[in-house]
Design a protein around this motif. Structure first.
Motif, PDB file in Angstrom:
ATOM      1  N   HIS A 139      58.431   0.853  56.897  1.00  0.00           N
ATOM      2  CA  HIS A 139      58.619   0.260  55.565  1.00  0.00           C
ATOM      3  C   HIS A 139      59.174   1.325  54.628  1.00  0.00           C
ATOM      4  CE1 HIS A 139      57.723  -1.697  51.746  1.00  0.00           C
ATOM      5  NE2 HIS A 139      57.495  -2.825  52.418  1.00  0.00           N
ATOM      6  N   PRO A 140      60.119   0.964  53.755  1.00  0.00           N
ATOM      7  CA  PRO A 140      60.686   1.971  52.851  1.00  0.00           C
ATOM      8  C   PRO A 140      59.645   2.671  51.985  1.00  0.00           C
ATOM      9  CG  PRO A 140      61.389  -0.265  52.246  1.00  0.00           C
ATOM     10  CD  PRO A 140      60.784  -0.338  53.602  1.00  0.00           C
ATOM     11  N   ASP A 141      58.589   1.960  51.595  1.00  0.00           N
ATOM     12  CA  ASP A 141      57.547   2.609  50.802  1.00  0.00           C
ATOM     13  C   ASP A 141      56.836   3.691  51.620  1.00  0.00           C
ATOM     14  OD1 ASP A 141      58.214   0.907  48.790  1.00  0.00           O
ATOM     15  OD2 ASP A 141      56.464  -0.409  49.010  1.00  0.00           O
ATOM     16  N   VAL A 187      65.481   5.528  46.982  1.00  0.00           N
ATOM     17  CA  VAL A 187      64.590   4.539  47.619  1.00  0.00           C
ATOM     18  C   VAL A 187      63.580   3.997  46.625  1.00  0.00           C
ATOM     19  CG1 VAL A 187      62.842   4.184  49.404  1.00  0.00           C
ATOM     20  CG2 VAL A 187      64.904   5.510  49.923  1.00  0.00           C
ATOM     21  N   THR A 188      62.947   4.880  45.864  1.00  0.00           N
ATOM     22  CA  THR A 188      61.897   4.435  44.938  1.00  0.00           C
ATOM     23  C   THR A 188      62.471   3.671  43.747  1.00  0.00           C
ATOM     24  OG1 THR A 188      61.961   6.610  43.862  1.00  0.00           O
ATOM     25  CG2 THR A 188      60.305   6.280  45.571  1.00  0.00           C
ATOM     26  N   ALA A 189      63.705   3.983  43.346  1.00  0.00           N
ATOM     27  CA  ALA A 189      64.328   3.275  42.221  1.00  0.00           C
ATOM     28  C   ALA A 189      65.015   1.993  42.668  1.00  0.00           C
ATOM     29  CB  ALA A 189      65.331   4.193  41.523  1.00  0.00           C
ATOM     30  N   GLY A 190      65.124   1.797  43.985  1.00  0.00           N
ATOM     31  CA  GLY A 190      65.760   0.587  44.498  1.00  0.00           C
ATOM     32  C   GLY A 190      67.265   0.630  44.460  1.00  0.00           C
ATOM     33  N   GLY A 206      71.176  -1.537  50.458  1.00  0.00           N
ATOM     34  CA  GLY A 206      70.504  -2.228  51.553  1.00  0.00           C
ATOM     35  C   GLY A 206      68.999  -2.082  51.572  1.00  0.00           C
ATOM     36  N   VAL A 207      68.410  -1.473  50.532  1.00  0.00           N
ATOM     37  CA  VAL A 207      66.966  -1.245  50.560  1.00  0.00           C
ATOM     38  C   VAL A 207      66.184  -2.553  50.546  1.00  0.00           C
ATOM     39  CG1 VAL A 207      66.642  -1.033  48.051  1.00  0.00           C
ATOM     40  CG2 VAL A 207      65.105   0.183  49.615  1.00  0.00           C
ATOM     41  N   GLU A 208      66.707  -3.591  49.895  1.00  0.00           N
ATOM     42  CA  GLU A 208      65.991  -4.868  49.849  1.00  0.00           C
ATOM     43  C   GLU A 208      65.985  -5.537  51.223  1.00  0.00           C
ATOM     44  OE1 GLU A 208      64.052  -5.879  47.532  1.00  0.00           O
ATOM     45  OE2 GLU A 208      64.600  -4.076  46.421  1.00  0.00           O
TER      46      GLU A 208
END
Length: 216
Positions: A119-121, A181-184, A188-190
């Motif tokens: 997961h990106p988080d 990643v944290t700022a979105g 393609g992060v979504e």
């Protein structure tokens, strides 16, 4: 310019030959000199492996026994010196290493290439830990270099400067990637997040796989 296959490939062997161009030494003195000059930050040095390296260098004719010292009841000490073949090998080997970039397959690059399964988080959390450790490592190395500059010429410390630069460069890259990643804002992060949370492969990924199948 291509590198050739060598009889010995352990970088410690190269370090031993280079050091012996200064004067003959026994293995214990070689190890102590390498440590005193801070080479243990870029070379894995232990007495067992060092003695094996010296024996292998002697077997291949790159070093030879220069003197056997005997002092009272102390065990005799064998001093090794470099041969002409050793000088030529060290010069050619070092020239190859400086001139030709080697494909080294760092393990961090491998992890980055596979991180999409997480997961990106979670990736952000793990890279945050890595960033903290990189910053501590850089600070420690920077402090150590400042001390070593007081007693050693910069020429003997140039690899530590390079190592510090690489650590700082990696930290800068990780810091920037974490921000994306944290700022979105990472492209393609979504879709990545959706894939991690639902297990459903995004349409964009399926199209990529279809394109790969057509090209193969």
């Amino acid at each position: 310019m291509a590198t050739k296959r060598r009889k010995l490939s352990n970088p410690l062997a190269l370090a031993v030959m280079v050091l012996l161009t200064e004067k003959p030494m026994h293995p214990y003195e070689i190890a102590q000199t390498l440590r005193r000059r801070g080479k243990d930050t870029s070379l894995k040095i232990n007495y067992g492996s060092l003695y094996t390296v010296v024996q292998n260098l002697e077997k291949h004719g790159f070093v030879e026994v220069a003197e056997v010292q005997r002092q009272g009841n102390r065990p005799e000490r064998t001093l090794y010196g470099i041969t002409d073949a050793g000088r030529a090998e060290a010069t050619e080997w070092l020239s190859d290493l400086l001139a030709v970039p080697a494909e080294e397959y760092p393990i961090f690059e491998a992890a980055l290439s596979l991180m999409g399964v997480l997961h990106p988080d979670e990736v952000a959390r793990l890279l945050g830990e890595r960033l903290s450790m990189l910053e501590v490592r850089a600070a420690s190395l920077r402090g150590g270099l400042e001390k070593l500059y007081e007693t050693l010429p910069r020429l003997f410390l140039i690899e530590s400067e390079f190592k510090l630069h690489m650590i700082e460069a990696e930290a800068e890259w990780v810091r920037g990637f974490l921000t994306e990643v944290t700022a979105g804002t990472f492209p393609g992060v979504e879709q990545w997040r959706s894939f991690s949370e639902t297990g459903e492969v995004p349409e964009e990924y399926l199209q990529l796989k279809a394109g790969e199948a057509e090209r193969s």
